[in-house]
Write a protein that holds these residues in place. Structure first.
Motif, PDB file in Angstrom:
ATOM      1  N   VAL A  98      29.412  -0.059  -4.630  1.00  0.00           N
ATOM      2  CA  VAL A  98      29.286  -1.385  -4.035  1.00  0.00           C
ATOM      3  C   VAL A  98      28.593  -1.257  -2.681  1.00  0.00           C
ATOM      4  N   GLY A  99      27.568  -2.042  -2.477  1.00  0.00           N
ATOM      5  CA  GLY A  99      26.853  -2.026  -1.200  1.00  0.00           C
ATOM      6  C   GLY A  99      25.696  -1.061  -1.137  1.00  0.00           C
ATOM      7  N   ASP A 100      25.534  -0.216  -2.141  1.00  0.00           N
ATOM      8  CA  ASP A 100      24.406   0.726  -2.135  1.00  0.00           C
ATOM      9  C   ASP A 100      23.078  -0.027  -2.164  1.00  0.00           C
ATOM     10  N   ARG A 101      22.153   0.411  -1.320  1.00  0.00           N
ATOM     11  CA  ARG A 101      20.794  -0.138  -1.325  1.00  0.00           C
ATOM     12  C   ARG A 101      19.785   0.901  -1.797  1.00  0.00           C
ATOM     13  N   HIS A 102      20.261   2.107  -2.016  1.00  0.00           N
ATOM     14  CA  HIS A 102      19.390   3.193  -2.453  1.00  0.00           C
ATOM     15  C   HIS A 102      20.114   4.002  -3.529  1.00  0.00           C
ATOM     16  N   ALA A 103      19.337   4.743  -4.294  1.00  0.00           N
ATOM     17  CA  ALA A 103      19.905   5.524  -5.392  1.00  0.00           C
ATOM     18  C   ALA A 103      20.614   6.766  -4.866  1.00  0.00           C
ATOM     19  N   ARG A 104      21.672   7.154  -5.542  1.00  0.00           N
ATOM     20  CA  ARG A 104      22.433   8.355  -5.198  1.00  0.00           C
ATOM     21  C   ARG A 104      22.187   9.489  -6.181  1.00  0.00           C
ATOM     22  N   GLN A 105      21.762   9.145  -7.408  1.00  0.00           N
ATOM     23  CA  GLN A 105      21.651  10.154  -8.459  1.00  0.00           C
ATOM     24  C   GLN A 105      20.445   9.879  -9.343  1.00  0.00           C
ATOM     25  N   LEU A 106      19.905  10.937  -9.894  1.00  0.00           N
ATOM     26  CA  LEU A 106      18.959  10.850 -10.996  1.00  0.00           C
ATOM     27  C   LEU A 106      19.687  11.388 -12.227  1.00  0.00           C
ATOM     28  N   VAL A 107      19.670  10.620 -13.310  1.00  0.00           N
ATOM     29  CA  VAL A 107      20.474  10.973 -14.487  1.00  0.00           C
ATOM     30  C   VAL A 107      19.618  10.938 -15.750  1.00  0.00           C
ATOM     31  N   LEU A 108      19.742  11.981 -16.559  1.00  0.00           N
ATOM     32  CA  LEU A 108      19.172  11.985 -17.909  1.00  0.00           C
ATOM     33  C   LEU A 108      20.314  12.092 -18.912  1.00  0.00           C
ATOM     34  N   ASP A 109      20.253  11.246 -19.917  1.00  0.00           N
ATOM     35  CA  ASP A 109      21.258  11.213 -20.986  1.00  0.00           C
ATOM     36  C   ASP A 109      20.591  11.748 -22.247  1.00  0.00           C
ATOM     37  N   LEU A 110      21.110  12.846 -22.788  1.00  0.00           N
ATOM     38  CA  LEU A 110      20.540  13.444 -24.000  1.00  0.00           C
ATOM     39  C   LEU A 110      21.340  12.974 -25.196  1.00  0.00           C
ATOM     40  N   GLU A 153      14.298   4.601  -3.174  1.00  0.00           N
ATOM     41  CA  GLU A 153      14.383   3.266  -3.757  1.00  0.00           C
ATOM     42  C   GLU A 153      14.734   3.388  -5.241  1.00  0.00           C
ATOM     43  N   PHE A 154      15.382   2.354  -5.751  1.00  0.00           N
ATOM     44  CA  PHE A 154      15.758   2.386  -7.166  1.00  0.00           C
ATOM     45  C   PHE A 154      14.521   2.455  -8.064  1.00  0.00           C
ATOM     46  N   ASP A 155      13.465   1.742  -7.706  1.00  0.00           N
ATOM     47  CA  ASP A 155      12.249   1.773  -8.525  1.00  0.00           C
ATOM     48  C   ASP A 155      11.637   3.174  -8.547  1.00  0.00           C
ATOM     49  N   ASP A 156      11.646   3.836  -7.401  1.00  0.00           N
ATOM     50  CA  ASP A 156      11.104   5.191  -7.354  1.00  0.00           C
ATOM     51  C   ASP A 156      11.983   6.167  -8.130  1.00  0.00           C
ATOM     52  N   THR A 157      13.289   5.971  -8.060  1.00  0.00           N
ATOM     53  CA  THR A 157      14.198   6.840  -8.818  1.00  0.00           C
ATOM     54  C   THR A 157      14.011   6.632 -10.306  1.00  0.00           C
ATOM     55  N   ALA A 158      13.857   5.375 -10.710  1.00  0.00           N
ATOM     56  CA  ALA A 158      13.605   5.094 -12.128  1.00  0.00           C
ATOM     57  C   ALA A 158      12.304   5.750 -12.574  1.00  0.00           C
ATOM     58  N   ALA A 159      11.283   5.683 -11.725  1.00  0.00           N
ATOM     59  CA  ALA A 159       9.994   6.309 -12.055  1.00  0.00           C
ATOM     60  C   ALA A 159      10.144   7.819 -12.178  1.00  0.00           C
ATOM     61  N   GLU A 198       5.147   9.668  -8.341  1.00  0.00           N
ATOM     62  CA  GLU A 198       3.804   9.156  -8.642  1.00  0.00           C
ATOM     63  C   GLU A 198       3.528   9.171 -10.138  1.00  0.00           C
ATOM     64  N   LEU A 199       3.896  10.265 -10.797  1.00  0.00           N
ATOM     65  CA  LEU A 199       3.705  10.345 -12.246  1.00  0.00           C
ATOM     66  C   LEU A 199       4.517   9.268 -12.952  1.00  0.00           C
ATOM     67  N   GLY A 200       5.754   9.093 -12.519  1.00  0.00           N
ATOM     68  CA  GLY A 200       6.623   8.131 -13.181  1.00  0.00           C
ATOM     69  C   GLY A 200       6.123   6.707 -13.105  1.00  0.00           C
ATOM     70  N   HIS A 201       5.445   6.358 -12.010  1.00  0.00           N
ATOM     71  CA  HIS A 201       4.931   4.995 -11.880  1.00  0.00           C
ATOM     72  C   HIS A 201       3.755   4.730 -12.816  1.00  0.00           C
ATOM     73  N   THR A 202       3.223   5.772 -13.438  1.00  0.00           N
ATOM     74  CA  THR A 202       2.160   5.575 -14.440  1.00  0.00           C
ATOM     75  C   THR A 202       2.736   5.441 -15.849  1.00  0.00           C
ATOM     76  N   ILE A 203       4.050   5.641 -15.991  1.00  0.00           N
ATOM     77  CA  ILE A 203       4.702   5.587 -17.300  1.00  0.00           C
ATOM     78  C   ILE A 203       5.381   4.232 -17.459  1.00  0.00           C
ATOM     79  N   PRO A 204       5.131   3.522 -18.553  1.00  0.00           N
ATOM     80  CA  PRO A 204       5.740   2.197 -18.730  1.00  0.00           C
ATOM     81  C   PRO A 204       7.264   2.256 -18.725  1.00  0.00           C
TER      82      PRO A 204
END
Length: 325
Positions: free
Chosen positions: A120-132, A182-188, A292-298
């Motif tokens: 609650v209150g987070d404005r930035h990402a804390r983790q990068l997660v991959l689910d296999l 940023e969340f968008d950068d973490t998602a990328a 940068e690579l991630g922002h080129t991936i849909p």
């Protein structure tokens, strides 16, 4: 339903403890309560200040997910309101901060605990997660092979991660993040890391969001960011025997199976330790090239939605052609 003798722990009344949790569970409500009581300090570290969804079960009914905190919840239970974009409504999520709250949910037959990745209150990402996620069937060996691809992609990106079983058939790989990504950068970056893992051996892993396109490969899911959830470490799963999401050393992946970790075995395996916290590396900044690579991936969900619509139109056109042909 007949109420059995009640017990009280931490001020919470616990009822019907010797009844099966659900049909075919192979475990009772007491087994669930005892497990959560034993791991409380460790699982609470994963739940605290995070909006919580749970999966509950009752005898005679299939398990179901609960997001909204019930109106009959005790007054001392904290909650937070979040706007759900998908359902276009406000959802009142529980915030479980102490063992009392955990036991109250256990008494409601809440078996699985799925906190959001953000507090609650987070404005930035804390983790990068991959689910296999394995293909149909129970091919954990394939998941381990895919994890090795992710391990290689992590090394190439100068990142370190901890890994745990999902408690079902897959694995969760978690990279703690430093700075204020940023969340968008973490998602990328998550998309890029998944793509790099797939590129190591496309015969083993896939990033295809549409199930029909996975061709029996392990899905490296890059969509767990921000308000998304994963099952907490040490949480049981609503499956026969109540398997538990459990930390595994990278070096041990080939020697274990998710079925090794259940509510009947985990307390003894843990002792006083918290291997999930111990395995977690120090927070790391996101590599610029990965972002940068991630922002080129849909974005997978958006791409899948458009592809689904395209395929539907193609099917409709083919059916129309057949009618007029």
């Amino acid at each position: 339903m007949v109420r059995g003798p009640a017990e009280t722990r931490d001020g919470v009344e616990l009822t019907n403890l010797d009844q099966p949790l659900f049909d075919g569970a192979g475990a009772t409500k007491r087994d669930l309560v005892d497990h959560l009581y034993a791991v409380a300090d460790r699982i609470l570290h994963e739940l605290r200040d995070r909006p919580l969804s749970v999966i509950r079960a009752r005898p005679g009914s299939p398990p179901f997910m609960q997001k909204n905190l019930p109106k009959y919840a005790p007054e001392w239970m904290r909650s937070t309101t979040v706007w759900a974009q998908t359902s276009q409504r406000q959802v009142s999520y529980a915030l479980v901060d102490d063992r009392r709250g955990l036991l109250w949910f256990a008494n409601q037959r809440a078996i699985e605990y799925h906190p959001t990745l953000m507090r609650v209150g987070d404005r930035h990402a804390r983790q990068l997660v991959l689910d296999l996620d394995p293909p149909e069937g129970d091919d954990f060996a394939a998941v381990v092979r895919a994890a090795r691809l992710v391990e290689q992609a992590l090394a190439e990106s100068n990142l370190s991660a901890a890994v745990k079983t999902s408690g079902a058939k897959g694995l969760h790989i978690v990279v703690p993040l430093a700075g204020d990504p940023e969340f968008d950068d973490t998602a990328a970056a998550t998309r890029a890391l998944a793509a790099r893992a797939e590129a190591v051996d496309p015969s083993v892993a896939t990033t295809a969001f549409i199930k029909d396109d996975r061709d029996g490969k392990v899905f490296v899911d890059p969509t767990r960011v921000g308000g998304a959830t994963i099952v907490a470490a040490y949480s049981p799963r609503a499956r026969p025997g109540l398997p538990v999401s459990f930390p595994v050393a990278w070096s041990d992946l080939g020697d274990v199976h998710p079925r090794d970790f259940t509510v009947a075995t985990v307390a003894d395996l843990l002792g006083d330790a918290d291997p999930w916290r111990d395995a977690m590396p120090e927070p790391q900044p996101l590599p610029d090239d990965l972002v940068e690579l991630g922002h080129t991936i849909p974005v997978p969900r958006v791409q899948a939605m458009h592809e689904g619509k395209r395929r539907k139109r193609a099917r409709e056109q083919a059916a129309k052609n057949e009618e007029t042909g």
